[in-house]
Enzyme design. Structure first.
Site, PDB file in Angstrom:
ATOM      1  N   LYS A  82      21.140  48.786   0.273  1.00 50.35           N
ATOM      2  CA  LYS A  82      21.759  49.680  -1.247  1.00 50.35           C
ATOM      3  C   LYS A  82      23.416  50.105  -0.360  1.00 50.35           C
ATOM      4  O   LYS A  82      23.441  50.917   0.290  1.00 50.35           O
ATOM      5  CB  LYS A  82      20.417  50.606  -1.347  1.00 50.35           C
ATOM      6  N   ARG A 181       7.141  59.796  -6.051  1.00 51.77           N
ATOM      7  CA  ARG A 181       8.585  59.426  -6.722  1.00 51.77           C
ATOM      8  C   ARG A 181       8.582  58.081  -7.510  1.00 51.77           C
ATOM      9  O   ARG A 181       8.779  58.534  -9.020  1.00 51.77           O
ATOM     10  CB  ARG A 181       9.401  59.058  -5.681  1.00 51.77           C
ATOM     11  N   TYR A 311      44.081  75.897   6.871  1.00 49.62           N
ATOM     12  CA  TYR A 311      43.784  76.824   5.520  1.00 49.62           C
ATOM     13  C   TYR A 311      43.545  78.157   5.711  1.00 49.62           C
ATOM     14  O   TYR A 311      41.791  77.861   6.875  1.00 49.62           O
ATOM     15  CB  TYR A 311      43.022  76.649   4.569  1.00 49.62           C
ATOM     16  N   MET A 359      41.823  68.016   3.319  1.00 52.86           N
ATOM     17  CA  MET A 359      41.647  67.014   2.078  1.00 52.86           C
ATOM     18  C   MET A 359      42.138  66.159   3.159  1.00 52.86           C
ATOM     19  O   MET A 359      41.226  64.999   3.663  1.00 52.86           O
ATOM     20  CB  MET A 359      42.392  67.093   0.746  1.00 52.86           C
TER      21      MET A 359
HETATM   22  C1  LIG Z   1      12.392  52.020  -0.852  1.00 55.14           C
HETATM   23  C2  LIG Z   1      13.295  52.345   0.659  1.00 55.14           C
HETATM   24  N1  LIG Z   1      12.722  51.621   1.849  1.00 55.14           N
HETATM   25  C3  LIG Z   1      13.642  50.990   2.801  1.00 55.14           C
HETATM   26  C4  LIG Z   1      13.958  52.013   3.077  1.00 55.14           C
HETATM   27  C5  LIG Z   1      15.336  51.794   4.797  1.00 55.14           C
HETATM   28  O1  LIG Z   1      14.930  52.969   5.081  1.00 55.14           O
HETATM   29  P1  LIG Z   1      15.541  53.261   7.172  1.00 55.14           P
HETATM   30  O2  LIG Z   1      17.217  53.305   6.894  1.00 55.14           O
HETATM   31  O3  LIG Z   1      14.690  54.420   7.355  1.00 55.14           O
HETATM   32  O4  LIG Z   1      15.108  52.054   7.551  1.00 55.14           O
HETATM   33  C6  LIG Z   1      14.737  53.107   2.195  1.00 55.14           C
HETATM   34  C7  LIG Z   1      15.871  54.092   3.122  1.00 55.14           C
HETATM   35  O5  LIG Z   1      16.323  55.257   2.128  1.00 55.14           O
HETATM   36  C8  LIG Z   1      13.910  52.837   0.945  1.00 55.14           C
HETATM   37  O6  LIG Z   1      14.678  53.809   0.041  1.00 55.14           O
END
Ligand SMILES: Cc1ncc(COP(=O)(O)O)c(C=O)c1O
Length: 424
Positions: A82, A181, A311, A359
């Site tokens: 992700k 969550r 700055y 920046m």
């Molecule tokens: C649902 C879920 N599974 C697995 C992971 C992976 O976690 P990590 O980066 O600690 O291995 C995440 C990361 O945020 C997650 O949200």
């Protein structure tokens, strides 16, 4: 010898730079997602003007995958890609890991999953974020697997399958075992299972949960989460729902052998950062950093005692000093909170930041860096081997200066920094 490839090198990744229109499903079909994910701009070395860039070491990526696979044993790895593979560039990372043997991938957003399908990824992709808008058909069309945890989602995916004439949609049930969550609450699971069973279009292939302490997975709370998960699996089983893929483990859990079922979902470790035990011991010494963020010295000047820099003149010279300006700033993800705290590597030696990070630029005291010259390489994350030594700055160390966790450091490298892919 090190070979360097840009992300759009045809021999490695297909000839489609991500910022240009691609021959993707989304441009050819009615199933286009309007929102675009912020993706890093990729360019060939000749296309970039500024020398600031992120090098992504694909050899280190494969190495980390194999290290984690060794720890996982019979548990399959579905790396978490992700947020553009934690900032490293999801298509190139996914292609590399798929070839290395990844059996599936996890992302948060539907848009991220489609990006991977468009990049030619064929293994299962789990969309974990739980938000599908009104794009359920699009998800089914791209053969993606959604995480489900409420009745409306079941109805919407069943309808999408019927509308597309698709035999079944593979879903993973998320169970809230204590993070509060996402997920079905254990008390509501029996009813949810009945809803699932009533939808012949849905095939429950997975059941998952997530630990609320990403690195403290041996805590009593994590053990309690495992107990609740086991009970939930029992509830599903007794109703005839038998998911083949049960999963819970992130990187820390995987490295500690906690919550290892059929699949594990490592993110951080894939990118070379090792979580630590409660006592501060790294859970692995074998992982290798994948990112290396480098820039250059674009100006050099000598300042007198008492002169200020940057700055607000937050720094004043207390000795005759040599100040280097480097071409990286907070718009690149080099956080302003690093001001007065961080060091960078020049000629293989640490040099402290002076003045406020701005920046596009930051300033470094290079008085003690012998032989420093204009255009010298500056490394802000990763290793440098130079005439004055060899050193490295980890995501954890950079984060300790900026008040960020390593996950945030990786994701924070902005799209303005072009990613280059290296094959050692
Ligand atoms: C649902 C879920 N599974 C697995 C992971 C992976 O976690 P990590 O980066 O600690 O291995 C995440 C990361 O945020 C997650 O949200």
């Amino acid at each position: 010898m090190t070979a360097e490839f840009s992300g759009d090198d045809p021999s490695l990744f297909g000839a489609v730079p991500v910022d240009e229109p691609s021959q993707s499903h989304s441009s050819e079909t009615p199933f286009s997602v309007d929102a675009r994910v912020l993706r890093p701009r990729r360019a060939a070395p000749a296309d970039t003007v500024r020398a600031t860039r992120a090098e992504v070491n694909l050899g280190a990526l494969r190495h980390n995958f194999h290290v984690l696979a060794k720890h996982a044993g019979r548990t399959a790895l579905w790396p978490v890609l992700k947020a553009d593979a934690y900032g490293h560039g999801a298509p190139a990372v996914a292609r590399t890991l798929e070839r290395a043997g990844a059996k599936g991938f996890c992302v948060a957003l539907l848009e991220e999953a489609i990006e991977l399908r468009d990049a030619g990824i064929r293994v299962p992709i789990l969309v974990m974020g739980g938000y599908y808008g009104n794009h359920h058909e699009e998800l089914v069309h791209h053969s993606l697997a959604p995480v489900v945890y409420e009745g409306g989602q079941l109805e919407a995916f069943a309808r999408a399958a019927r509308n597309l004439g698709c035999e079944s949609v593979d879903v993973h049930v998320k169970i809230d075992t204590g993070m509060a969550r996402l997920g079905v609450r254990p008390s509501e699971l029996a009813l949810f299972a009945d809803h699932l069973l009533a939808k012949s279009e849905l095939r429950v292939v997975g059941a998952m949960t997530h630990f609320s302490c990403p690195d403290g997975v041996t805590t009593a709370h994590a053990q309690e989460q495992i107990r609740v998960f086991e009970e939930a699996l029992g509830v599903l089983r007794r109703r005839g729902v038998k998911p083949a893929l049960r999963h819970a483990a992130n990187t820390a859990a995987l490295l500690r052998g906690v919550g290892l079922y059929d699949v594990a979902r490592p993110g951080l470790g894939i990118f070379g950062a090792a979580p630590r035990t409660e006592a501060g011991v790294a859970l692995s010494e074998e992982l290798r950093p994948v990112f290396r963020i480098r820039s250059e010295i674009i100006a050099l000047r000598d300042v007198n005692v008492g002169e200020g820099a940057g700055y607000g003149e937050r720094w004043h010279a207390d000795r005759p000093s040599r100040i280097a300006t480097i071409a990286i700033g907070y718009a690149d993800g080099f956080h302003r909170s690093l001001t007065g705290k961080a060091s960078v590597l020049v000629r293989g030696k640490r040099a402290p930041l002076v003045g406020a990070v701005s920046m596009d630029m930051a300033m470094v005291d290079v008085t003690d860096v012998e032989g420093v010259t204009l255009h010298d390489e500056v490394v802000v994350l990763g290793a440098q081997d130079g005439p004055l030594g060899k050193d490295s700055i980890t995501a954890e160390e950079l984060g300790s200066w900026s008040g960020q966790i390593p996950w945030e450091v990786f994701c924070g490298i902005s799209r303005r920094v072009p990613r280059f892919y290296r094959e050692p």
